[in-house]
Design a protein around this motif. Structure first.
Motif, PDB file in Angstrom:
ATOM      1  N   SER A  77       0.831  -1.213   0.000  1.00  0.00           N
ATOM      2  CA  SER A  77       0.000   0.000   0.000  1.00  0.00           C
ATOM      3  C   SER A  77       0.852   1.244   0.000  1.00  0.00           C
ATOM      4  O   SER A  77       0.558   2.251  -0.664  1.00  0.00           O
ATOM      5  CB  SER A  77      -0.933   0.008   1.224  1.00  0.00           C
ATOM      6  OG  SER A  77      -1.766  -1.127   1.211  1.00  0.00           O
ATOM      7  N   SER A  78       1.925   1.196   0.753  1.00  0.00           N
ATOM      8  CA  SER A  78       2.800   2.362   0.817  1.00  0.00           C
ATOM      9  C   SER A  78       3.421   2.652  -0.537  1.00  0.00           C
ATOM     10  O   SER A  78       3.485   3.804  -0.979  1.00  0.00           O
ATOM     11  CB  SER A  78       3.907   2.121   1.852  1.00  0.00           C
ATOM     12  OG  SER A  78       3.361   1.926   3.125  1.00  0.00           O
ATOM     13  N   LEU A  79       3.901   1.618  -1.237  1.00  0.00           N
ATOM     14  CA  LEU A  79       4.510   1.817  -2.547  1.00  0.00           C
ATOM     15  C   LEU A  79       3.488   2.319  -3.552  1.00  0.00           C
ATOM     16  O   LEU A  79       3.776   3.184  -4.385  1.00  0.00           O
ATOM     17  CB  LEU A  79       5.138   0.520  -3.050  1.00  0.00           C
ATOM     18  CG  LEU A  79       6.391   0.052  -2.302  1.00  0.00           C
ATOM     19  CD1 LEU A  79       6.857  -1.305  -2.833  1.00  0.00           C
ATOM     20  CD2 LEU A  79       7.507   1.077  -2.456  1.00  0.00           C
ATOM     21  N   ALA A  80       2.278   1.761  -3.493  1.00  0.00           N
ATOM     22  CA  ALA A  80       1.235   2.218  -4.418  1.00  0.00           C
ATOM     23  C   ALA A  80       0.889   3.672  -4.195  1.00  0.00           C
ATOM     24  O   ALA A  80       0.721   4.463  -5.135  1.00  0.00           O
ATOM     25  CB  ALA A  80      -0.018   1.338  -4.269  1.00  0.00           C
ATOM     26  N   ASN A  81       0.779   4.054  -2.932  1.00  0.00           N
ATOM     27  CA  ASN A  81       0.497   5.447  -2.596  1.00  0.00           C
ATOM     28  C   ASN A  81       1.606   6.362  -3.100  1.00  0.00           C
ATOM     29  O   ASN A  81       1.363   7.442  -3.634  1.00  0.00           O
ATOM     30  CB  ASN A  81       0.360   5.591  -1.085  1.00  0.00           C
ATOM     31  CG  ASN A  81      -1.077   5.916  -0.680  1.00  0.00           C
ATOM     32  OD1 ASN A  81      -1.894   6.271  -1.546  1.00  0.00           O
ATOM     33  ND2 ASN A  81      -1.374   5.788   0.599  1.00  0.00           N
ATOM     34  N   LEU A  82       2.849   5.913  -2.914  1.00  0.00           N
ATOM     35  CA  LEU A  82       3.993   6.733  -3.307  1.00  0.00           C
ATOM     36  C   LEU A  82       4.038   6.926  -4.817  1.00  0.00           C
ATOM     37  O   LEU A  82       4.282   8.020  -5.322  1.00  0.00           O
ATOM     38  CB  LEU A  82       5.291   6.065  -2.826  1.00  0.00           C
ATOM     39  CG  LEU A  82       6.595   6.806  -3.144  1.00  0.00           C
ATOM     40  CD1 LEU A  82       6.571   8.193  -2.525  1.00  0.00           C
ATOM     41  CD2 LEU A  82       7.791   6.022  -2.655  1.00  0.00           C
ATOM     42  N   VAL A  83       3.764   5.855  -5.584  1.00  0.00           N
ATOM     43  CA  VAL A  83       3.746   5.968  -7.040  1.00  0.00           C
ATOM     44  C   VAL A  83       2.651   6.898  -7.497  1.00  0.00           C
ATOM     45  O   VAL A  83       2.825   7.733  -8.394  1.00  0.00           O
ATOM     46  CB  VAL A  83       3.600   4.571  -7.676  1.00  0.00           C
ATOM     47  CG1 VAL A  83       3.331   4.671  -9.170  1.00  0.00           C
ATOM     48  CG2 VAL A  83       4.839   3.730  -7.415  1.00  0.00           C
ATOM     49  N   GLY A  84       1.503   6.808  -6.870  1.00  0.00           N
ATOM     50  CA  GLY A  84       0.407   7.707  -7.255  1.00  0.00           C
ATOM     51  C   GLY A  84       0.698   9.149  -6.945  1.00  0.00           C
ATOM     52  O   GLY A  84       0.400  10.054  -7.731  1.00  0.00           O
TER      53      GLY A  84
END
Length: 490
Positions: free
Chosen positions: A472-479
Motif C-alpha cells: 500500500s505504501s509503494l502504491a500510494n507513493l507511485v500515485g
C-alpha cells in the motif's frame, strides 16, 4: 690532432639517429683525441655489461670494428676500452671474448701518417697480443688470474699437484706477453699509451701475485713429487726467477712515470740455497751421486724460501687494500659532490624542491589533521537499523551538495539545473516511509508546499505514508509522484 674530428662527430650522430646508445658511447670513447678514454664513457660501458638485456656480442663487435680504423689513436683507445671492460666489467664480457676463435688481428698494423704513428703502432701490436693471450688464458682455466682469490685458502694455494703443473705455465705465458710490452718511461709521451700502461701495471702486479702463490704451493709439494713432476717443477721455478727480475724492471718504469711508491709491491727473492736443494733432490731421484743433506737442513731451506715468497704475497695484498681504499674514497667524494650539487639546487628553487619531495606542500599553510570519515565502519549494537540508515545519508555533505528539489520535474520534483539552497545535509527518516508510524499522509503535499525543502532539516516529514503495509505504501507513493497518469499532482 687534438679534439674530436668531424668524422667522430658524424659517426656519433649516425648512431644517435639509429638509436644505438652503446655504439655511440663506444665512438665517443674511441675518438681521435690524443687522450685516454673518458671515465664517463667507460663507466657507462661497464654498466652496460652488467645489464642482462644488453647484447654483449654487439658491444664487442663494435669495439672490434673500431680497431679497423687507420688512425693509431682510435685503435689504441679501442684496445684500452676493451681491456678496461675485461678488468672492471661483468665477467660475461671476458667470457664472450674467450669463446671467440679470433680476437684482434693487429699483428701487421702500421699507421704511416706520421712519426708518432710509427712509434705507437709497435705498442699497439704488442698490446693486442696481450689482450688475445688474456682471453686465451681465461678459456684454458675458466677464470681470470688477476681476479682469482688469493691467500692461504686461495685457488693457487689449494690446487693439487697435477693441475698446478698445468696451470702455472699458463700464467707464465700471459706474464711473458705482458712484459713484452717493454715500454720505457721516455716512451710514455701521451695520454693514450699512459692509460694502457696503467691497466697493464695493475694486471702485472695481480698476475704476479697469483704466480707467486702458485710457486709457494709448488715448493711445498716438491719434495713429495715423482721424478717427472720434480723435473717439471724445477724448470718452472727457474723460469719464475727470470720473470721476477723482469717484473722488477717493469715496476721501476712504473715508479719513474709517477705511480705512488705505496702502490708498487716489494719483491722478495728466495735464497739461492733453495735452488741447490731442489737440484740435489732431483739428482738423487735420477740416481746421481749428490751431497748428503739431512731432512732438517732441507726443511729449513724450504721454510726460509716460502717465508720470503709469502712476504711478497703480503706486499701484494697491501697494494690491493690500498687500491680498494682509494676506490672507496673516490666514490665517497663523488657522492659528496652530488649531495652538494643537490643542496645548491634546493637553495635556488626551494618551492620546486618541496613539490618534488612531497605531494603535500607545507610552505603556505598547515596540514588538516581532522580524522577521516570511515564510510565502512560498523555501527554500534545499540543503534537501530533506521538510525544507521540516517547516519549514512547524513554523511552526504562531506562529498557534495545535495541536488535541489523542484515540483516542475516529472521525476518527483528533482530539477536538473542547480538552484541556490541551504547547505544542510540530506536527512531522511526511513521510519516514516517503512516504519511503524500509522498517521502517514500524502508525500506529494509536502513536496508541493515546500519546493526547495521537501525533506526538512530536522529529518522529519510532515506527512507519513501507510505503515505496516509495504504494498500500500509503494502504491500510494507511485500515485503521489504522478508516475501512473504521467502528470504531477498540484
Amino acid at each position: 690532432m687534438s679534439g674530436q674530428s668531424i668524422t667522430d662527430r658524424i659517426t656519433a650522430a649516425q648512431h644517435s639517429v639509429t638509436g644505438s646508445a652503446i655504439s655511440k658511447t663506444v665512438c665517443k670513447a674511441t675518438t681521435h683525441e690524443i687522450m685516454g678514454p673518458k671515465k664517463k664513457h667507460l663507466d657507462y660501458l661497464i654498466q652496460c655489461t652488467n645489464e642482462m638485456n644488453v647484447n654483449i656480442p654487439q658491444l664487442a663487435d663494435t669495439l672490434f670494428e673500431r680497431t679497423a680504423n687507420t688512425s693509431w689513436v682510435v685503435v689504441f683507445k679501442s684496445l684500452t676500452t676493451t681491456h678496461h671492460l675485461m678488468v672492471y666489467g661483468n665477467e660475461r664480457f671476458i667470457q664472450y671474448l674467450a669463446s671467440r676463435n679470433t680476437l684482434f688481428n693487429l699483428s701487421n698494423f702500421l699507421d704511416k701518417s706520421g712519426l708518432q704513428g710509427y712509434d705507437m703502432s709497435t705498442f699497439i701490436r704488442r698490446y693486442s697480443r696481450y689482450l688475445n693471450e688474456k682471453a686465451v688464458s681465461y678459456r684454458q682455466v675458466a677464470f681470470d688470474f688477476t681476479k682469482v682469490k688469493r691467500g692461504s685458502d686461495g685457488v693457487m694455494r689449494t690446487m693439487n699437484t697435477e693441475k698446478l703443473l698445468k696451470t702455472i705455465p699458463i700464467i707464465q705465458n700471459q706474464m711473458d706477453v705482458l712484459l713484452d710490452f717493454n715500454v720505457n718511461a721516455n716512451e710514455l709521451t701521451n695520454g693514450v699509451i699512459n692509460a694502457a700502461f696503467m691497466l697493464l701495471f695493475k694486471d702485472a702486479i695481480r698476475l704476479f701475485a697469483a704466480y707467486n702463490e702458485g710457486i709457494i704451493n709448488l715448493l711445498e709439494k716438491y719434495f713429495d713429487m715423482k721424478k717427472v713432476q720434480c723435473k717439471e717443477g724445477l724448470d718452472i721455478y727457474k723460469k719464475f726467477l727470470t720473470r721476477m727480475t723482469r717484473i722488477s724492471e717493469f715496476l721501476k718504469v712504473a715508479e719513474q712515470v709517477g705511480i705512488d711508491r705505496g702502490d708498487i709491491p716489494d719483491l722478495s727473492q728466495a735464497p739461492s740455497s733453495l735452488l741447490d736443494a731442489l737440484e740435489q733432490h732431483l739428482a738423487s731421484l735420477e740416481g746421481k751421486k749428490v751431497k748428503d743433506s739431512t731432512a732438517a737442513s732441507r726443511a729449513s731451506t724450504l721454510s726460509n724460501a716460502v717465508s720470503s715468497l709469502a712476504n711478497t704475497g703480503i706486499s701484494f695484498t697491501k697494494v690491493d687494500e690500498r687500491e680498494k681504499q682509494a676506490a672507496l674514497e673516490e666514490e665517497q667524494a663523488r657522492l659528496k659532490a652530488l649531495k652538494e650539487q643537490r643542496l645548491k639546487e634546493l637553495q635556488k628553487n626551494p618551492t620546486a624542491a618541496t613539490t618534488d619531495s612531497s605531494p603535500v606542500s607545507t610552505m603556505g599553510g598547515t596540514i588538516n589533521s581532522a580524522p577521516a570519515i570511515d564510510l565502512f565502519s560498523t555501527p554500534s549494537s545499540n543503534n537501530s537499523s533506521s538510525k544507521a540508515a540516517n547516519d549514512l545519508l547524513d554523511l552526504q555533505p562531506a562529498f557534495q551538495q545535495p541536488l535541489p528539489l523542484s515540483t516542475g520535474s516529472t521525476w518527483g520534483g528533482f530539477n536538473a539545473s542547480p538552484t541556490p539552497q541551504n547547505s544542510q545535509g540530506l536527512n531522511v527518516d526511513f521510519d516514516s516511509v517503512f516504519g511503524n508510524n500509522t498517521n502517514a499522509n500524502n508525500l506529494d503535499s509536502t513536496v508541493a508546499s515546500s519546493p526547495n525543502q521537501a525533506l526538512t532539516p530536522n529529518g522529519q516529514q510532515a506527512n507519513k505514508l501507510v505503515s505496516n503495509d509495504l504494498d500500500s505504501s509503494l502504491a500510494n507513493l507511485v500515485g503521489n509522484l504522478g508516475i501512473g497518469n504521467g502528470t504531477a499532482k498540484k
